[in-house]
Design an enzyme around this catalytic site. Structure first.
Site, PDB file in Angstrom:
ATOM      1  N   ARG A 107       0.857  -1.207   0.000  1.00 51.51           N
ATOM      2  CA  ARG A 107       0.000   0.000   0.000  1.00 51.51           C
ATOM      3  C   ARG A 107       0.882   1.243   0.000  1.00 51.51           C
ATOM      4  NH1 ARG A 107      -1.826   1.599   4.660  1.00 51.51           N
ATOM      5  NH2 ARG A 107      -2.584  -0.428   5.368  1.00 51.51           N
ATOM      6  N   TYR A 143     -14.771  17.004 -16.089  1.00 48.13           N
ATOM      7  CA  TYR A 143     -15.205  15.610 -16.111  1.00 48.13           C
ATOM      8  C   TYR A 143     -16.342  15.446 -15.092  1.00 48.13           C
ATOM      9  CZ  TYR A 143     -15.089  10.596 -15.396  1.00 48.13           C
ATOM     10  OH  TYR A 143     -15.441   9.278 -15.274  1.00 48.13           O
ATOM     11  N   ASP A 146      -5.807  19.017 -14.778  1.00 49.29           N
ATOM     12  CA  ASP A 146      -6.097  17.643 -15.218  1.00 49.29           C
ATOM     13  C   ASP A 146      -5.641  17.557 -16.679  1.00 49.29           C
ATOM     14  OD1 ASP A 146      -7.288  15.368 -16.328  1.00 49.29           O
ATOM     15  OD2 ASP A 146      -9.047  15.474 -15.025  1.00 49.29           O
ATOM     16  N   LYS A 186      -7.001   6.444 -19.475  1.00 51.02           N
ATOM     17  CA  LYS A 186      -7.267   6.947 -20.816  1.00 51.02           C
ATOM     18  C   LYS A 186      -6.031   6.793 -21.713  1.00 51.02           C
ATOM     19  CE  LYS A 186     -11.077   7.869 -18.640  1.00 51.02           C
ATOM     20  NZ  LYS A 186     -11.395   9.164 -18.065  1.00 51.02           N
TER      21      LYS A 186
HETATM   22  C1  PLP Z   1     -11.918   9.595 -16.864  1.00 48.46           C
HETATM   23  C2  PLP Z   1     -11.507  10.901 -16.349  1.00 48.46           C
HETATM   24  C3  PLP Z   1     -11.307  11.104 -14.979  1.00 48.46           C
HETATM   25  C4  PLP Z   1     -11.566  10.018 -13.955  1.00 48.46           C
HETATM   26  O1  PLP Z   1     -10.698   8.948 -14.122  1.00 48.46           O
HETATM   27  P1  PLP Z   1     -11.058   7.408 -13.784  1.00 48.46           P
HETATM   28  O2  PLP Z   1      -9.781   6.723 -14.108  1.00 48.46           O
HETATM   29  O3  PLP Z   1     -12.206   7.029 -14.661  1.00 48.46           O
HETATM   30  O4  PLP Z   1     -11.416   7.358 -12.338  1.00 48.46           O
HETATM   31  C5  PLP Z   1     -10.859  12.350 -14.577  1.00 48.46           C
HETATM   32  N1  PLP Z   1     -10.639  13.354 -15.463  1.00 48.46           N
HETATM   33  C6  PLP Z   1     -10.847  13.184 -16.791  1.00 48.46           C
HETATM   34  C7  PLP Z   1     -10.587  14.313 -17.717  1.00 48.46           C
HETATM   35  C8  PLP Z   1     -11.282  11.962 -17.269  1.00 48.46           C
HETATM   36  O5  PLP Z   1     -11.496  11.807 -18.584  1.00 48.46           O
END
Ligand code: PLP
Length: 376
Positions: free
Chosen positions: A46, A98, A168, A193
């Site tokens: 962890r 998001y 982000d 992604k």
């Molecule tokens: C998908 C996404 C998230 C969240 O990520 P997860 O891996 O699905 O928890 C946050 N920000 C953006 C821009 C995203 O596309």
């Protein structure tokens, strides 16, 4: 080293007596100690695990960060980030985020005493700053309408006032945009992604410039426990090896598809920062080295949006983005369903808006699929 090379060769931190070319998966929950007060550097997974440590090192290198902390999903990374703040703290967030991030802020962070203001463009941010403002949080380009914020301009404000600036960077990845080098303090990723790139693994990252913030985030990560598993760390390391070639090709196809969409009578608007008609085109040219592979577009009416989602064949109607497989989403019903209807529509997320993540199929095949789905 160039970015492409870093994607492949920056994972050299850990001693590798076997010469294994791929990072081994250290599938161990715990690590034995040589004696009291002694450690191999690993105690319990962890806290840290050798496979995850390699991955963090690679992601930090790509973002130009002092370090990166890996989490079990992008949302786990956002929730850990929120633990840096205390009741009464104020955060300015982009109004087009998001949906999951919006949900977390609205239903969990607010309950925990944080307050939020939202900004729809760079020029609005300065006037929203109060003595309680501790952070600015945004995505650029925004999701799903692809508006572009000026990172360097905002960084001037946050640096002067000692406010944390968080970007982000999921949509563009460090291949096209490096927010830390433009003055941001923390970069967030949904590694699910483009970084992972194969629609097969959830992961999240926080990459930070300042070692003091790293220490706080590591404490939060080990205490709250949303650690990325050794196997998923391996999949992310493997995905990142091809990040540069994947996203470069995905962008080339996205540009062709965006241009094609602008010429279709069934399509009323195309949101892609690589089109000169897009509001963020000039700024994107200044702060990014590419426009990415995400396109949103509006069709003439809801019935046609519905038809496209039912008829696509190669392109799959599924949430998520950034992988080899092209995906189409209906932000109104999926990623942005939790945003109150009036807010959603004011942001342009209505029942005619579709979002396409362009994958690695040929652009011609994708255009043919969209064409038949539009009923041509
Ligand atoms: C998908 C996404 C998230 C969240 O990520 P997860 O891996 O699905 O928890 C946050 N920000 C953006 C821009 C995203 O596309």
């Amino acid at each position: 080293m160039d970015f492409e090379t870093l994607c492949i060769h920056s994972d050299r931190k850990i001693d590798n007596p076997t010469g294994a070319v791929a990072t081994p998966i250290y599938q161990s929950a715990t690590f034995a100690h040589p004696g009291p007060g002694e450690s191999t550097g690993y105690d319990y997974s962890r806290q840290q695990n050798p496979t995850r440590e390699q991955l963090e090192y690679v992601v930090a290198g790509l973002e130009g960060a002092a370090c990166a902390v890996a989490f079990s999903s992008g949302m786990a990374a956002v929730s850990a980030l929120m633990e840096l703040f205390s009741p009464g703290d104020h955060i300015i967030a982009a109004d087009d985020l998001y949906g999951g991030t919006h949900r977390l802020f609205q239903y969990i962070s607010e309950k925990n005493g944080l307050t939020f203001s939202s900004a729809s463009e760079t020029g609005q941010i300065a006037e929203l700053i109060t003595p309680a403002t501790k952070a600015i949080f945004l995505e650029t380009p925004t999701n799903p309408t692809m508006r572009v914020f000026d990172i360097a301009e905002i960084a001037k404000l946050t640096a002067a006032k000692g406010i944390l600036f968080i970007v982000d960077n999921t949509f563009l990845t460090p291949y096209f945009q490096k927010p830390l080098l433009l003055g941001a303090d923390i970069v967030l990723h949904s590694g699910t992604k483009f970084l992972g790139g194969h629609n097969d693994t959830l992961a999240g990252f926080l990459a930070v410039k300042d070692p003091g913030t790293e220490e706080k985030l590591r404490f939060i990560a080990k205490t709250t426990g949303a650690a990325l598993s050794p196997f998923d760390s391996f999949l992310l390391l493997r995905g990142i090896k091809t990040l540069a070639v994947r996203i470069e090709r995905q962008q080339q196809s996205a540009m062709k598809i965006a241009k094609w969409l602008t010429k279709q009578s069934e399509v009323t608007e195309v949101f892609y920062p690589g089109l000169p008609s897009h509001s963020g085109f000039e700024l994107s040219k200044k702060q990014t080295s590419g426009f990415g592979a995400m396109i949103s577009f509006s069709v003439t009416d809801r019935a046609l949006a519905d038809q496209v989602l039912r008829r696509v064949q190669l392109i799959q109607f599924a949430e998520s983005l950034g992988g080899a497989e092209s995906l189409i989403t209906y932000p109104m019903m999926q990623t942005h369903a939790d945003i109150p209807e009036a807010d959603r529509i004011a942001k342009g997320i209505d029942d005619r808006l579709l979002r396409l993540s362009v994958g690695l199929e040929s652009a011609a095949d994708l255009i043919a699929d969209l064409s038949q789905a539009l009923g041509k």
